[in-house]
Structures are given as C-alpha cells and as structure tokens.
Scaffold this active site. Structure first.
Site, mmCIF file in Angstrom:
data_model
loop_
_atom_site.group_PDB
_atom_site.id
_atom_site.type_symbol
_atom_site.label_atom_id
_atom_site.label_comp_id
_atom_site.label_asym_id
_atom_site.label_seq_id
_atom_site.Cartn_x
_atom_site.Cartn_y
_atom_site.Cartn_z
ATOM 1 N N ASP A 7 -12.699 1.062 78.316
ATOM 2 C CA ASP A 7 -11.597 0.159 78.627
ATOM 3 C C ASP A 7 -12.183 -0.980 79.463
ATOM 4 O O ASP A 7 -13.413 -1.106 79.602
ATOM 5 C CB ASP A 7 -10.431 0.904 79.307
ATOM 6 C CG ASP A 7 -10.744 1.347 80.736
ATOM 7 O OD1 ASP A 7 -11.890 1.162 81.189
ATOM 8 O OD2 ASP A 7 -9.841 1.894 81.397
ATOM 9 N N CYS A 64 -14.548 4.606 81.396
ATOM 10 C CA CYS A 64 -13.399 3.911 81.989
ATOM 11 C C CYS A 64 -13.726 3.761 83.473
ATOM 12 O O CYS A 64 -14.881 3.947 83.861
ATOM 13 C CB CYS A 64 -12.084 4.652 81.730
ATOM 14 S SG CYS A 64 -11.990 6.323 82.387
ATOM 15 N N THR A 66 -13.057 5.500 86.275
ATOM 16 C CA THR A 66 -13.590 6.713 86.902
ATOM 17 C C THR A 66 -14.231 7.662 85.892
ATOM 18 O O THR A 66 -14.954 8.588 86.271
ATOM 19 C CB THR A 66 -12.452 7.508 87.564
ATOM 20 O OG1 THR A 66 -11.465 7.803 86.552
ATOM 21 C CG2 THR A 66 -11.809 6.723 88.696
ATOM 22 N N HIS A 97 -26.348 23.270 78.060
ATOM 23 C CA HIS A 97 -25.429 24.417 78.120
ATOM 24 C C HIS A 97 -24.129 24.187 77.362
ATOM 25 O O HIS A 97 -23.588 25.118 76.784
ATOM 26 C CB HIS A 97 -25.089 24.750 79.581
ATOM 27 C CG HIS A 97 -26.237 25.407 80.310
ATOM 28 N ND1 HIS A 97 -26.080 26.032 81.518
ATOM 29 C CD2 HIS A 97 -27.556 25.518 79.992
ATOM 30 C CE1 HIS A 97 -27.255 26.522 81.925
ATOM 31 N NE2 HIS A 97 -28.168 26.203 81.018
ATOM 32 N N HIS A 132 -25.053 30.379 75.321
ATOM 33 C CA HIS A 132 -24.216 29.181 75.456
ATOM 34 C C HIS A 132 -23.433 28.923 74.174
ATOM 35 O O HIS A 132 -22.298 28.455 74.221
ATOM 36 C CB HIS A 132 -25.083 27.976 75.827
ATOM 37 C CG HIS A 132 -25.866 28.206 77.083
ATOM 38 N ND1 HIS A 132 -25.253 28.396 78.301
ATOM 39 C CD2 HIS A 132 -27.199 28.353 77.297
ATOM 40 C CE1 HIS A 132 -26.177 28.620 79.224
ATOM 41 N NE2 HIS A 132 -27.367 28.605 78.633
HETATM 42 C C1 RB5 Z 1 -7.786 1.441 84.636
HETATM 43 O O1 RB5 Z 1 -7.369 0.690 85.715
HETATM 44 C C2 RB5 Z 1 -8.204 2.833 85.095
HETATM 45 O O2 RB5 Z 1 -7.075 3.584 85.362
HETATM 46 C C3 RB5 Z 1 -9.060 3.481 84.047
HETATM 47 O O3 RB5 Z 1 -10.182 2.709 83.816
HETATM 48 C C4 RB5 Z 1 -9.590 4.863 84.359
HETATM 49 O O4 RB5 Z 1 -10.207 4.914 85.596
HETATM 50 C C5 RB5 Z 1 -8.655 5.969 84.149
HETATM 51 O O5 RB5 Z 1 -8.980 7.162 84.316
#
Ligand code: RB5
Length: 150
Positions: A7, A64, A66, A97, A132
C-alpha cells in the site's frame, strides 16, 4: 517469479526491494501500488496472495506500514503462509521451519538495508521438511476443515 505488492505505507520500501531483487537476478512482478495516494492494503494483499496460490508467482512479498494488515489479509487466502518478520533470524526461520510463501514487511519500521537483508535471508534459506512438514500438513488440514477458509 516473485510478486511484490504494497500500500502507500510500503511504497518506498517496495521500490528499494524491487531494485535489490533485480540486482540479485530474480524476475519480479510489481503488483502496485505505485503512487503515494492512500489505498486499502487488502486489495494488494489479496492480489499478491492469489497469484502465489495460483502458481503464477513462486513467492510473494507484501509491505504495508507495519506489515500487520498485509499479514492478516494474506493469511485469509487458503494455501498462503505469510510471515511478518522484523529480524534476520525470523526471516530465515520463516522459510526453514514455516516454508512461508509470502514475506511481509513493515515499511514504516524498517530501513531499506534491513528490508533487503530480511528478504535475502528468506530467499536464501531452504525449507527443512521433516517434522516441519508434519506441522504444515496440520495447518493445511485446518484450512480444509474450516468452511470459511475454503
Ligand atoms: C495505512 O495507513 C496503514 O494502516 C497500513 O499501511 C498498515 O500499517 C496496516 O496494517
């Protein structure tokens, strides 16, 4: 072929990773996004995961902000083993694994060098099989047993 998607929160890391993967000789398909405009990560997570399950891509990488949203999304697709990793040991274990077929990274928590190190550790590792595989077979059985996963 490796398919990679992000994203807006993972766009700049995706660009760096594509260069790294190409330098290493991998064939790479960019599933987007390709602008800073805010988009919904499930759209890209689904696209990459489905290409991996269909066998169009051998492996996938999702990014994304996080990595959390992408890993939640990708793991909804039957046959996907998506691993969100933050250090090299986790990246190596994800293959050795868990035989993860999708690597998930956080664009807002990793710098470019670290992200390339993690992708490299995952790509260079080999699945160990044996006990595994038995564990992965249990995950596959779960996917088949739970109607919502079919
Ligand atoms: C977008 O702002 C953010 O929510 C997305 O990139 C991600 O971190 C979601 O898990």
């Amino acid at each position: 072929m490796i398919i990679i998607g992000s994203d807006h929160g993972g766009l700049s890391l995706k660009t760096a990773l594509i260069s790294y993967l190409k330098r290493r000789g991998f064939e790479v398909t960019d599933a987007g996004t390709n602008s800073d405009a805010s988009v919904d990560y499930p759209d890209y997570g689904q696209k990459v995961a489905e290409m991996v399950v269909a066998g169009v891509a051998e492996l996938g990488i999702l990014i994304c902000g996080t990595g959390i949203g992408m890993s939640i999304t990708a793991n909804k697709i039957s046959g996907i083993r998506a691993a969100l990793v933050t250090d090299v040991f986790m990246a190596r274990m994800a293959k050795e694994h868990n035989n993860a077929n999708v690597l998930v990274l956080g664009g807002r928590i990793l710098d470019e060098q670290k992200a390339c190190d993690l992708a490299g550790a995952w790509l260079d590792a080999d699945f160990e099989g044996g006990r595994h595989q038995t564990r992965l077979d249990k995950i596959t059985a779960l996917e088949k047993a739970i109607p919502s996963c079919k």
